[in-house]
Motif scaffolding. Structure first.
Motif, short mmCIF file in Angstrom:
data_model
loop_
_atom_site.label_atom_id
_atom_site.label_comp_id
_atom_site.label_asym_id
_atom_site.label_seq_id
_atom_site.Cartn_x
_atom_site.Cartn_y
_atom_site.Cartn_z
N GLN A 1 0.84 -1.20 0.00
CA GLN A 1 0.00 0.00 0.00
C GLN A 1 0.87 1.24 0.00
O GLN A 1 1.71 1.44 0.89
CB GLN A 1 -0.92 0.02 1.22
CG GLN A 1 -1.82 1.25 1.28
CD GLN A 1 -2.73 1.26 2.49
OE1 GLN A 1 -2.72 0.32 3.28
NE2 GLN A 1 -3.51 2.32 2.65
N ARG B 1 -2.89 3.53 -2.78
CA ARG B 1 -2.95 2.56 -3.87
C ARG B 1 -2.55 1.20 -3.32
O ARG B 1 -1.55 1.08 -2.60
CB ARG B 1 -2.02 2.97 -5.01
CG ARG B 1 -1.98 2.00 -6.18
CD ARG B 1 -1.04 2.48 -7.27
NE ARG B 1 0.34 2.57 -6.80
CZ ARG B 1 1.38 2.93 -7.56
NH1 ARG B 1 1.16 3.29 -8.82
NH2 ARG B 1 2.58 2.97 -7.06
N THR C 1 -1.49 -2.73 -4.20
CA THR C 1 -0.92 -3.56 -5.25
C THR C 1 -0.72 -4.97 -4.73
O THR C 1 -0.13 -5.16 -3.66
CB THR C 1 0.42 -3.00 -5.73
OG1 THR C 1 0.25 -1.63 -6.15
CG2 THR C 1 0.96 -3.81 -6.90
N LYS C 2 -1.26 -5.95 -5.45
CA LYS C 2 -1.06 -7.36 -5.11
C LYS C 2 0.32 -7.77 -5.59
O LYS C 2 0.61 -7.74 -6.79
CB LYS C 2 -2.14 -8.22 -5.76
CG LYS C 2 -2.02 -9.71 -5.47
CD LYS C 2 -2.38 -10.04 -4.05
CE LYS C 2 -2.42 -11.54 -3.82
NZ LYS C 2 -2.75 -11.89 -2.42
N ASP C 3 1.17 -8.16 -4.64
CA ASP C 3 2.54 -8.51 -4.99
C ASP C 3 2.57 -9.88 -5.65
O ASP C 3 1.79 -10.77 -5.33
CB ASP C 3 3.42 -8.49 -3.74
CG ASP C 3 4.90 -8.55 -4.09
OD1 ASP C 3 5.24 -8.24 -5.25
OD2 ASP C 3 5.71 -8.92 -3.22
N PRO D 1 2.73 -7.81 -10.63
CA PRO D 1 1.97 -7.00 -9.67
C PRO D 1 0.71 -6.43 -10.30
O PRO D 1 0.70 -5.97 -11.45
CB PRO D 1 2.96 -5.89 -9.28
CG PRO D 1 4.32 -6.46 -9.59
CD PRO D 1 4.12 -7.34 -10.80
N VAL D 2 -0.38 -6.47 -9.54
CA VAL D 2 -1.68 -6.01 -10.03
C VAL D 2 -2.22 -4.99 -9.04
O VAL D 2 -2.28 -5.24 -7.83
CB VAL D 2 -2.66 -7.18 -10.17
CG1 VAL D 2 -4.02 -6.68 -10.64
CG2 VAL D 2 -2.12 -8.23 -11.13
N VAL D 3 -2.63 -3.83 -9.57
CA VAL D 3 -3.27 -2.81 -8.73
C VAL D 3 -4.72 -3.20 -8.53
O VAL D 3 -5.49 -3.32 -9.49
CB VAL D 3 -3.16 -1.42 -9.39
CG1 VAL D 3 -3.89 -0.38 -8.55
CG2 VAL D 3 -1.70 -1.02 -9.56
N GLU E 1 -7.40 1.84 -5.92
CA GLU E 1 -6.71 3.13 -5.96
C GLU E 1 -7.71 4.22 -5.60
O GLU E 1 -8.79 4.30 -6.20
CB GLU E 1 -6.11 3.38 -7.35
CG GLU E 1 -5.22 4.59 -7.43
CD GLU E 1 -4.59 4.75 -8.81
OE1 GLU E 1 -3.37 4.52 -8.95
OE2 GLU E 1 -5.34 5.08 -9.76
N TRP F 1 2.88 8.78 -8.14
CA TRP F 1 3.06 7.87 -7.01
C TRP F 1 4.54 7.62 -6.69
O TRP F 1 4.84 6.81 -5.80
CB TRP F 1 2.41 6.52 -7.30
CG TRP F 1 0.91 6.54 -7.27
CD1 TRP F 1 0.07 6.56 -8.33
CD2 TRP F 1 0.09 6.56 -6.10
NE1 TRP F 1 -1.24 6.58 -7.91
CE2 TRP F 1 -1.26 6.58 -6.54
CE3 TRP F 1 0.33 6.56 -4.73
CZ2 TRP F 1 -2.33 6.61 -5.66
CZ3 TRP F 1 -0.73 6.58 -3.85
CH2 TRP F 1 -2.05 6.61 -4.31
#
Length: 294
Positions: free
Chosen positions: A232, A248, A250-252, A256-258, A261, A277
Motif C-alpha cells: 500500500q 494505492r 498492489t497485489k505482490d 503486480p496487479v493494482v 486506488e 506515485w
C-alpha cells in the motif's frame, strides 16, 4: 414340552415348542414352488408383451395370402413363419431402440447430476481452501486524520474480503525520512507490527509516527498474511488547510496487479491527469516532535 409348578395359590408354566422338521421342509418346498410359479408368470407375461403383435400379423398374413385358395400346410407354414419372424425382428428392433433411447436419457441425466455434484464439490472445496488460506481477501490501512498533529497517527487496518485473514503483519516505511548507506542502499525509518488474525469486515489498529508541521507525508506499508502480500502506497497532503489521503493497493507477485486506488479530486496531477506515485527523496532523520504514548 411343558413344565408346571403349583403351590395352591398359583402356578407357573413353561412351554417350549419345537417345529416339526417335516413341516419345515414342506414350508420351504411350498415357498420355492410359489417363487417358480411367480417367475413363470413373469416370463409368460413378457413373451406375451413382445410377441402378441407378430403373432397377430402372422395370422393375418396367412389368412390374407390363402384367401380364396386351396388350403396347403406347406404354404401356411411358409407364410406364417416368414411373416412372424419378420415382424418379430422389427418389433425387437423397436424395443431395442426404445431401450437404448431410455438408457441414453438415463446416462444423460446421470451425467448432468454427476457434473452438478462435481461442480458443487469443487465450489465447496474452493470455499474451504479460501477460508483456510484467506482466499482473495485483502486489507489496507486508513490513517485517522482528525487527530491533533502532535499526536500519533492511528492506522485502522480493515479486512475488505469475505474470508478471514490470518497471521497478518504490517511493515510501514517512512519515505520522507531515510539515509543512503555506503553501499548505495536506501535505508528508511520503518517498523513492523503484528496484527494477528483479522476476521471478515473486522478492523485492527496501531499507532505510528505523527504529522507534526509537515504538509505532506509519504508511506509504504507491506501487509504479509497467509494468502500473500499487499503493498500500500500512502500519500497524505495538506490542501486548503485540510489533510486528505490518497492510497494505492498492489497485489505482490510475478505480475503486480493494482487492486484498488483512491485519489481525492483536489490532489495535484500532471498535465495528463495522472497522479505521481513516485517516492520522494528522503531527508535525513530529524526530531519532529513528541509522540504521545496514548
Amino acid at each position: 414340552m411343558s413344565w408346571a409348578h403349583g403351590d395352591g395359590k398359583g402356578s407357573v408354566q413353561l412351554l417350549i415348542g419345537f417345529k416339526d422338521p417335516d413341516r419345515v421342509a414342506d414350508e420351504v418346498t411350498i415357498k420355492k414352488m410359489k417363487g417358480r410359479v411367480s417367475m413363470g408368470k413373469g416370463i409368460f407375461r413378457k413373451l406375451a408383451e413382445e410377441f402378441w403383435l407378430p403373432l397377430l400379423c402372422a395370422i393375418g398374413w396367412v389368412v390374407y395370402s390363402g384367401w380364396g385358395k386351396p388350403f396347403s400346410v406347406q404354404d401356411t407354414i411358409t407364410h406364417f413363419s416368414g411373416s412372424f419372424f419378420f415382424v418379430s425382428y422389427m418389433t425387437a428392433q423397436y424395443f431395442r431402440v426404445r431401450k437404448q433411447a431410455r438408457m441414453e436419457a438415463s446416462v444423460t441425466t446421470l451425467t448432468e447430476r454427476l457434473e452438478k455434484m462435481i461442480d458443487d464439490f469443487q465450489e465447496k472445496t474452493l470455499w474451504t481452501i479460501n477460508h483456510i488460506t484467506g482466499g482473495d481477501s485483502y486489507c489496507f490501512a486508513e490513517p485517522q486524520l482528525s487527530r491533533p498533529s502532535y499526536a500519533g497517527i492511528r492506522w485502522d487496518v480493515k479486512n475488505c474480503g469475505v474470508f478471514p485473514l490470518y497471521q497478518v503483519t504490517a511493515k510501514i516505511h517512512d519515505l520522507d525520512r531515510g539515509s543512503t548507506l555506503p553501499n548505495g542502499f536506501l535505508q528508511t525509518r520503518s517498523e513492523e507490527v503484528f496484527l494477528g488474525d483479522i476476521p471478515c469486515e473486522a478492523t485492527r489498529f496501531f499507532d505510528w509516527d505523527h504529522f507534526g508541521s509537515e504538509t505532506t507525508r509519504n508511506y509504504t506499508i507491506t501487509f504479509d498474511s497467509r494468502n500473500g502480500k499487499i503493498i500500500q502506497d500512502v500519500r497524505i497532503k495538506l490542501v486548503d488547510g485540510n489533510r486528505d489521503v490518497a492510497f494505492r493497493l498492489t497485489k505482490d507477485g510475478e505480475m503486480p496487479v493494482v487492486i484498488k486506488e483512491v485519489i481525492p479530486e483536489h490532489f495535484p496531477r500532471d498535465e495528463n491527469g495522472h497522479f505521481d506515485w513516485s517516492a520522494p527523496t528522503p531527508k535525513p532523520p530529524t526530531f519532529t516532535g513528541w509522540v504521545s504514548p496514548i
